[in-house]
Design a protein around this motif. Structure first.
Motif, short mmCIF file in Angstrom:
data_model
loop_
_atom_site.label_atom_id
_atom_site.label_comp_id
_atom_site.label_asym_id
_atom_site.label_seq_id
_atom_site.Cartn_x
_atom_site.Cartn_y
_atom_site.Cartn_z
N GLU A 2 -59.36 -5.82 12.86
CA GLU A 2 -58.22 -5.97 12.04
C GLU A 2 -56.96 -5.45 13.28
OE1 GLU A 2 -57.75 -4.50 8.33
OE2 GLU A 2 -59.62 -5.29 7.77
N GLY A 38 -53.81 0.58 8.05
CA GLY A 38 -53.71 -0.72 7.54
C GLY A 38 -52.44 -1.05 7.32
N LYS A 40 -48.97 -2.99 7.79
CA LYS A 40 -48.51 -4.02 8.99
C LYS A 40 -47.38 -3.69 9.57
CE LYS A 40 -52.34 -6.76 8.82
NZ LYS A 40 -53.14 -6.04 7.92
#
Length: 232
Positions: A2, A38, A40
């Motif tokens: 990710e 995490g 964005k």
């Protein structure tokens, strides 16, 4: 993989911290920590991070084309390349301040080192050093053996003591306690369950004192001292 994983790799390869990124760019330390957890980021912050970390926006977003500008890099001398993080392993020493160390209690220095806002410095001739800390005060000025002095604002290199079964009496330790961090020579105490903290600078009225061993939450052996004197 990710975005947060690629960002972590780029930060490690650059050898910087979220604190340094927040200091050097318009992306705050808090934002970087959120991205690593995490969240964005917007495209503007991605562009800033990519430029600062020396990777491409495309790679941060999708994992493709890691080079920021392949043609430009090929035309440059290899000496201008950013060294890999592996080359800094064992050289870039975490630097913690009193506040960070205290916040790490009761886990002490190990917890403080793991915090993402630790600065890291490359210091030569500091073997076995786990972290550095800045000294404060005059109690450890050693007039008898000046080369063993610890002056106010000196950078002190420390090695975390993993075992409490063997204390090196007569050596200087950094001790993490609820009253703060103290750097003192350690001697055996006449009181059971205590240690004696000995200052070097007795000429100015600093005297030895005892503290309970169970109030010391972390121990680190002092392995070296760096003095920095600002001229300008």
């Amino acid at each position: 993989m990710e975005f947060k994983d690629r960002l972590k790799i780029a930060i490690e390869n650059k050898g910087v911290t979220p604190y340094a990124i927040g200091r050097d760019t318009k992306v705050s330390k808090v934002s970087v920590l959120n991205y690593l957890n995490g969240t964005k980021p917007n495209i503007g912050n991605i562009s800033i991070l990519a430029e600062y970390l020396g990777v491409s926006v495309e790679w941060l977003i999708s994992g493709e084309n890691i080079q920021a500008d392949k043609k430009q890099e090929d035309s440059q001398d290899n000496s201008n390349c950013t060294p890999h993080y592996e080359e800094l392993a064992g050289k870039a020493i975490p630097h913690i301040d009193i506040v960070t160390a205290s916040c790490g209690l009761p886990n002490g220095f190990s917890s403080a080192i793991m915090k993402d806002n630790c600065e890291r410095y490359i210091i030569p001739d500091m073997p076995g050093c786990d972290f550095t800390i800045r000294a404060g005060g005059r109690s450890m000025i050693n007039r008898s053996v000046p080369e063993r002095s610890i002056n106010d604002r000196d950078i002190v290199g420390c090695r975390i003591v993993r075992s409490r079964s063997h204390i090196r009496w007569g050596e200087v330790y950094a001790l993490a306690t609820y009253d703060g961090i103290m750097i003192k020579e350690i001697e055996q105490s006449d009181q059971e369950g205590y240690i004696t903290c000995v200052p070097f600078n007795k000429d100015e009225g600093y005297k030895p004192y005892d503290i309970p061993i169970n109030e010391v939450y972390d121990w680190a052996l002092v392995v070296g001292v760096v003095s920095v004197k600002t001229w300008i």
